[in-house]
Design an enzyme around this catalytic site. Structure first.
Site, PDB file in Angstrom:
ATOM      1  CE  LYS A 162     -28.481 -17.645  10.685  1.00  0.00           C
ATOM      2  NZ  LYS A 162     -29.725 -16.938   9.573  1.00  0.00           N
ATOM      3  NE  ARG A 219     -29.077 -11.655  14.951  1.00  0.00           N
ATOM      4  CZ  ARG A 219     -28.683 -12.917  15.275  1.00  0.00           C
ATOM      5  NH1 ARG A 219     -28.460 -13.896  14.396  1.00  0.00           N
ATOM      6  NH2 ARG A 219     -29.017 -13.229  17.080  1.00  0.00           N
TER       7      ARG A 219
END
Length: 394
Positions: A340, A374
């Site tokens: 991210k 995740r």
């Protein structure tokens, strides 16, 4: 003989008891002292001044402490915040006396008691995903990301072809993925929403093959109730809703109807908060209530702090540091930090060079209570999780 003086850190009553027993004290005395060895800070918001004053007075009378907002003492404030500080022994006395107080305090006392119980930790628990069992709490579970989209931030277009997507899912399972999270709509900043029909066209053909060909549960990453319903009809095992039941009013009823585990992610428009973690907990409590009122058991709900959603870089980093504050909810925690922008901004690296940064966030996340991570790079993160588990899980 030299004297050694050091600090001891305990997280719950069990660890406190173990430390006290190590002194050689009488076992019956150890059990009495254990609740005195754990200190908690519990924050309450939205109280009336009357409620706040009684809580403060009762905590002080037990040797604890309570900080209250200005205007509480003379009741000039319309709403009060209280930070209660004390040992488990002192909190136990407070909860017992609140049972006999007016002004809605018995209910508040019961909620304090539940939060304290949640903070003691959860034993490993099995979650039934339509016949496929996930054991949470014994080791960190790995959720492999499978985006069948042309525009996801990290791997958009890479697995848009159905056969390529299915082969990638097989590879992730072989590398140790415990869950496959299948998504058909990008949630990257600036993404364009797609119709239900287009999302179904992307997801269903892949899902129908996956549920026949792999042994692990398949999660559907969607905010649309109709997509969730069609996916569950096609054999999906759990639902991952990035708007925590707030994007589609029918989502809660669909999940409850099929009685499947639900992941609710924290998300909001803008980055304004009164209290970052407090606002997040309130958000989750509201979504949990929505799910439970629709008929889903609370035990089937997993929370995700939503790293990268509705948060600045500093807010994302603060959420990572304070992740274990979500343990007050008593729900398993899923963490999604893989590749991210938080990592890219800190390290000044492009998406395809963020494996090490992802590993750091996975390690800290597990240490701070994450049950599921995740990720895109399954093989590498399985190794990171196993090493971290060896250090932090007992």
């Amino acid at each position: 003989m030299s004297v050694t003086i050091r600090n001891v850190i305990v997280h719950n009553k069990k660890e406190s008891l173990a430390e006290i027993i190590s002194t050689g004290a009488d076992i019956s005395g150890c059990r009495l002292m254990a609740p005195k060895g754990v200190h908690r800070l519990i924050k309450l918001t939205g109280l009336s001044p009357k409620q706040a004053n009684i809580i403060k007075q009762q905590m002080l009378s037990r040797g604890g402490e309570a900080a209250v907002s200005r205007g509480v003492i003379d009741c000039s404030a319309s709403e009060a915040i209280v930070l209660i500080m004390g040992t488990l022994k002192q909190f136990d006395g407070l909860v017992n006396i609140l049972k006999m107080q007016p002004f809605g305090l018995p209910k508040i006392g019961a909620r304090i008691k539940q939060v304290l119980k949640n903070l003691e930790g959860r034993s490993p628990v099995e979650i039934d995903c339509r016949g496929k069992i996930l054991l949470l709490g014994e080791r960190t579970l790995i959720m492999g990301i499978l985006n069948v989209t042309p525009d996801s931030f990290s791997d958009g277009g890479s697995f848009y072809n159905h056969e390529v997507a299915i082969e990638h899912a097989r590879a992730m399972v072989s590398e140790g993925a415990d869950i496959i999270d299948l998504g058909g709509e990008s949630t990257r900043p600036g993404h364009e929403s797609i119709s239900v029909e287009e999302e179904l066209d992307r997801v269903i053909p892949v899902l129908e093959k996956l549920v026949r060909e792999i042994d692990v549960p398949v999660s559907i990453d969607t905010t649309k109730a109709e997509v969730a319903r069609r996916a569950l009809l096609a054999g999906a095992h759990l639902i991952n809703d990035q708007w925590a039941l707030r994007a589609d009013p029918d989502m809660a009823h669909v999940v409850a109807e099929y009685d499947v585990p639900l992941i609710i992610m924290h998300n909001q428009k803008g980055t304004e908060y009164n209290d970052l973690m407090g606002d997040m907990v309130q958000f989750f409590e509201e979504s949990i209530d929505t799910a439970v009122n629709a008929g889903l058991a609370r035990e089937k709900i997993i929370v995700d702090p939503g790293i990268g959603f509705g948060k600045t870089l500093e807010q994302n980093l603060e959420t990572m540091r304070r992740l274990d504050e979500l343990s007050c909810l008593g729900c398993p925690v899923l963490l999604g930090t893989s590749r991210k922008s938080m990592i890219g901004k800190v390290l000044d690296l492009p998406v395809d060079e963020r494996v090490e940064g992802t590993a750091a966030t996975v390690t800290l996340g597990i240490a701070n209570g994450a049950d599921i991570v995740r990720v895109h790079n399954v093989k590498e993160m399985v190794r990171v999780a196993r090493m971290t588990d060896a250090m932090v899980r007992r």
